[in-house]
Write a protein that holds these residues in place. Structure first.
Motif, PDB file in Angstrom:
ATOM      1  N   TYR A  33       0.896   3.424  -5.787  1.00  0.00           N
ATOM      2  CA  TYR A  33      -0.278   2.804  -5.177  1.00  0.00           C
ATOM      3  C   TYR A  33      -1.519   3.125  -6.005  1.00  0.00           C
ATOM      4  O   TYR A  33      -1.668   4.242  -6.494  1.00  0.00           O
ATOM      5  CB  TYR A  33      -0.525   3.359  -3.777  1.00  0.00           C
ATOM      6  CG  TYR A  33       0.659   3.438  -2.859  1.00  0.00           C
ATOM      7  CD1 TYR A  33       1.620   4.441  -2.991  1.00  0.00           C
ATOM      8  CD2 TYR A  33       0.819   2.531  -1.816  1.00  0.00           C
ATOM      9  CE1 TYR A  33       2.700   4.534  -2.130  1.00  0.00           C
ATOM     10  CE2 TYR A  33       1.896   2.618  -0.944  1.00  0.00           C
ATOM     11  CZ  TYR A  33       2.828   3.618  -1.105  1.00  0.00           C
ATOM     12  OH  TYR A  33       3.892   3.707  -0.245  1.00  0.00           O
ATOM     13  N   TRP A  34      -2.398   2.156  -6.091  1.00  0.00           N
ATOM     14  CA  TRP A  34      -3.755   2.393  -6.594  1.00  0.00           C
ATOM     15  C   TRP A  34      -4.723   2.157  -5.441  1.00  0.00           C
ATOM     16  O   TRP A  34      -4.669   1.113  -4.780  1.00  0.00           O
ATOM     17  CB  TRP A  34      -4.103   1.451  -7.741  1.00  0.00           C
ATOM     18  CG  TRP A  34      -3.529   1.827  -9.075  1.00  0.00           C
ATOM     19  CD1 TRP A  34      -2.471   1.267  -9.714  1.00  0.00           C
ATOM     20  CD2 TRP A  34      -4.027   2.844  -9.955  1.00  0.00           C
ATOM     21  NE1 TRP A  34      -2.258   1.869 -10.927  1.00  0.00           N
ATOM     22  CE2 TRP A  34      -3.215   2.838 -11.106  1.00  0.00           C
ATOM     23  CE3 TRP A  34      -5.087   3.753  -9.906  1.00  0.00           C
ATOM     24  CZ2 TRP A  34      -3.399   3.698 -12.183  1.00  0.00           C
ATOM     25  CZ3 TRP A  34      -5.281   4.605 -10.977  1.00  0.00           C
ATOM     26  CH2 TRP A  34      -4.449   4.584 -12.090  1.00  0.00           C
ATOM     27  N   TYR A  35      -5.591   3.141  -5.222  1.00  0.00           N
ATOM     28  CA  TYR A  35      -6.604   3.044  -4.185  1.00  0.00           C
ATOM     29  C   TYR A  35      -7.985   3.179  -4.807  1.00  0.00           C
ATOM     30  O   TYR A  35      -8.175   3.847  -5.826  1.00  0.00           O
ATOM     31  CB  TYR A  35      -6.457   4.177  -3.164  1.00  0.00           C
ATOM     32  CG  TYR A  35      -5.282   4.100  -2.235  1.00  0.00           C
ATOM     33  CD1 TYR A  35      -4.079   4.723  -2.554  1.00  0.00           C
ATOM     34  CD2 TYR A  35      -5.371   3.437  -1.017  1.00  0.00           C
ATOM     35  CE1 TYR A  35      -3.001   4.675  -1.676  1.00  0.00           C
ATOM     36  CE2 TYR A  35      -4.297   3.390  -0.138  1.00  0.00           C
ATOM     37  CZ  TYR A  35      -3.125   4.012  -0.475  1.00  0.00           C
ATOM     38  OH  TYR A  35      -2.057   3.970   0.396  1.00  0.00           O
ATOM     39  N   LEU A  36      -8.952   2.622  -4.109  1.00  0.00           N
ATOM     40  CA  LEU A  36     -10.361   2.781  -4.438  1.00  0.00           C
ATOM     41  C   LEU A  36     -10.990   3.583  -3.308  1.00  0.00           C
ATOM     42  O   LEU A  36     -10.740   3.299  -2.128  1.00  0.00           O
ATOM     43  CB  LEU A  36     -11.018   1.396  -4.525  1.00  0.00           C
ATOM     44  CG  LEU A  36     -12.538   1.291  -4.521  1.00  0.00           C
ATOM     45  CD1 LEU A  36     -13.083   1.781  -5.834  1.00  0.00           C
ATOM     46  CD2 LEU A  36     -12.962  -0.149  -4.265  1.00  0.00           C
ATOM     47  N   GLU A  44      -8.988   2.806  -0.038  1.00  0.00           N
ATOM     48  CA  GLU A  44      -8.679   1.395   0.236  1.00  0.00           C
ATOM     49  C   GLU A  44      -7.680   0.922  -0.806  1.00  0.00           C
ATOM     50  O   GLU A  44      -7.922   1.051  -2.010  1.00  0.00           O
ATOM     51  CB  GLU A  44      -9.950   0.551   0.161  1.00  0.00           C
ATOM     52  CG  GLU A  44     -11.028   0.945   1.159  1.00  0.00           C
ATOM     53  CD  GLU A  44     -12.332   0.213   0.921  1.00  0.00           C
ATOM     54  OE1 GLU A  44     -13.395   0.804   1.149  1.00  0.00           O
ATOM     55  OE2 GLU A  44     -12.275  -0.949   0.479  1.00  0.00           O
ATOM     56  N   LEU A  45      -6.588   0.347  -0.349  1.00  0.00           N
ATOM     57  CA  LEU A  45      -5.526  -0.050  -1.261  1.00  0.00           C
ATOM     58  C   LEU A  45      -5.969  -1.193  -2.160  1.00  0.00           C
ATOM     59  O   LEU A  45      -6.527  -2.191  -1.702  1.00  0.00           O
ATOM     60  CB  LEU A  45      -4.293  -0.483  -0.465  1.00  0.00           C
ATOM     61  CG  LEU A  45      -3.087  -0.870  -1.306  1.00  0.00           C
ATOM     62  CD1 LEU A  45      -2.486   0.368  -1.982  1.00  0.00           C
ATOM     63  CD2 LEU A  45      -2.026  -1.579  -0.462  1.00  0.00           C
ATOM     64  N   LEU A  60      -6.761  -6.687  -4.787  1.00  0.00           N
ATOM     65  CA  LEU A  60      -7.198  -6.450  -6.163  1.00  0.00           C
ATOM     66  C   LEU A  60      -8.100  -7.597  -6.621  1.00  0.00           C
ATOM     67  O   LEU A  60      -7.666  -8.755  -6.614  1.00  0.00           O
ATOM     68  CB  LEU A  60      -5.975  -6.348  -7.084  1.00  0.00           C
ATOM     69  CG  LEU A  60      -6.224  -5.871  -8.506  1.00  0.00           C
ATOM     70  CD1 LEU A  60      -6.570  -4.382  -8.510  1.00  0.00           C
ATOM     71  CD2 LEU A  60      -4.994  -6.130  -9.369  1.00  0.00           C
ATOM     72  N   PRO A  61      -9.338  -7.303  -7.001  1.00  0.00           N
ATOM     73  CA  PRO A  61     -10.237  -8.369  -7.495  1.00  0.00           C
ATOM     74  C   PRO A  61      -9.762  -8.859  -8.854  1.00  0.00           C
ATOM     75  O   PRO A  61     -10.089  -8.284  -9.890  1.00  0.00           O
ATOM     76  CB  PRO A  61     -11.598  -7.667  -7.585  1.00  0.00           C
ATOM     77  CG  PRO A  61     -11.452  -6.389  -6.840  1.00  0.00           C
ATOM     78  CD  PRO A  61     -10.011  -5.996  -6.945  1.00  0.00           C
ATOM     79  N   LYS A  62      -9.020  -9.926  -8.839  1.00  0.00           N
ATOM     80  CA  LYS A  62      -8.281 -10.312 -10.045  1.00  0.00           C
ATOM     81  C   LYS A  62      -9.157 -10.900 -11.144  1.00  0.00           C
ATOM     82  O   LYS A  62      -8.673 -11.080 -12.271  1.00  0.00           O
ATOM     83  CB  LYS A  62      -7.161 -11.277  -9.667  1.00  0.00           C
ATOM     84  CG  LYS A  62      -6.138 -10.647  -8.718  1.00  0.00           C
ATOM     85  CD  LYS A  62      -5.040 -11.600  -8.375  1.00  0.00           C
ATOM     86  CE  LYS A  62      -4.102 -10.992  -7.350  1.00  0.00           C
ATOM     87  NZ  LYS A  62      -4.761 -10.702  -6.063  1.00  0.00           N
TER      88      LYS A  62
END
Lengths: 118, 113
Positions: A33-36, A44-45, A60-62
């Motif tokens: 997982y990557w979280y912010l 936040e995932l 994810l803001p692509k």
């Protein structure tokens, strides 16, 4: 047993520059997982991988963010170009999901990368 | 929308005081609830979790949490806090896609010696 490793721990860049974060999960963990995490907020995932497949990247803001997990082990998260609002801590976590897709097992977190965009 | 609410942003207690941190979630599916803790300078780590069975679950370091289905709550408790419990505590529940967690905003606990 080594924990989740992330690098760098800190990164300061100017806006519009690219930046990349690296994560090495716990050996054998299939889910990554990557979280912010913004100041004063919970994680936040951004994206969840099961092995090498991104099973959820809906947050994810692509337009500027990308991620990859080649060979289903290490992962890299990239931002290009970075904006002031991207300043935050980027957390990587991993888990061993023997229960199949969508199980809720303990997630092990790395120390995070603190990004400052000037 | 699925959400996790933690009622207290910052709690300050003296040693030996009792602790209760509130957590409410909005999720109608299978309940999997977690409390994670982040000690100063350390990684987020699991404190305890509830999947099924006894609604009172015990975690590490004397912490426990009670799942109350009718109230959609999963409050964290400890009868007597220590200075070493100073940390930030995050409640988490399922949200988004199957297998994803939503975290609350966290409660910072400061224990005065």
């Amino acid at each position: 047993e080594a924990g989740v490793v992330q690098s760098p721990r800190y990164k300061i860049i100017e806006k519009k520059q690219p930046v990349a974060f690296w994560c090495n999960p716990i050996s054998g963990h299939n889910t990554l997982y990557w979280y912010l995490q913004n100041l004063g907020q919970g994680p936040e995932l951004l994206i969840r991988y099961e092995n090498e497949e991104a099973v959820d990247d809906s947050q994810l803001p692509k337009d500027r963010f990308s991620a990859e997990r080649l060979k289903g082990v290490d992962s890299t998260l990239k931002i290009q170009p970075a904006e002031l609002g991207d300043s935050a801590v980027y957390l990587c976590a991993s888990s061993l999901d023997q229960g199949g897709s969508g199980s809720y097992n303990e997630q092990f977190f790395g120390p995070g990368t603190r990004l400052t965009v000037l | 929308a699925q959400s996790v609410s933690q009622h207290n942003h910052h709690v300050i207690l003296s040693e030996a005081a009792s602790l209760e941190l509130g957590c409410n979630y909005s999720y109608g599916g299978t309940v999997n609830l977690f409390w994670y803790v982040q000690y100063p300078g350390q990684h987020l780590q699991l404190l305890l979790k509830y999947f099924s069975g006894d609604p009172l679950v015990k975690g590490i370091k004397g912490f426990e949490a009670e799942f109350i289905k009718s109230k959609f709550s999963f409050n964290l408790r400890k009868p007597s806090v220590q200075w070493s419990d100073t940390a930030e505590y995050f409640c988490a529940a399922p949200g988004g896609s199957q297998g994803n967690l939503i975290f609350g905003k966290g409660t910072k606990l400061s224990v005065k010696p």
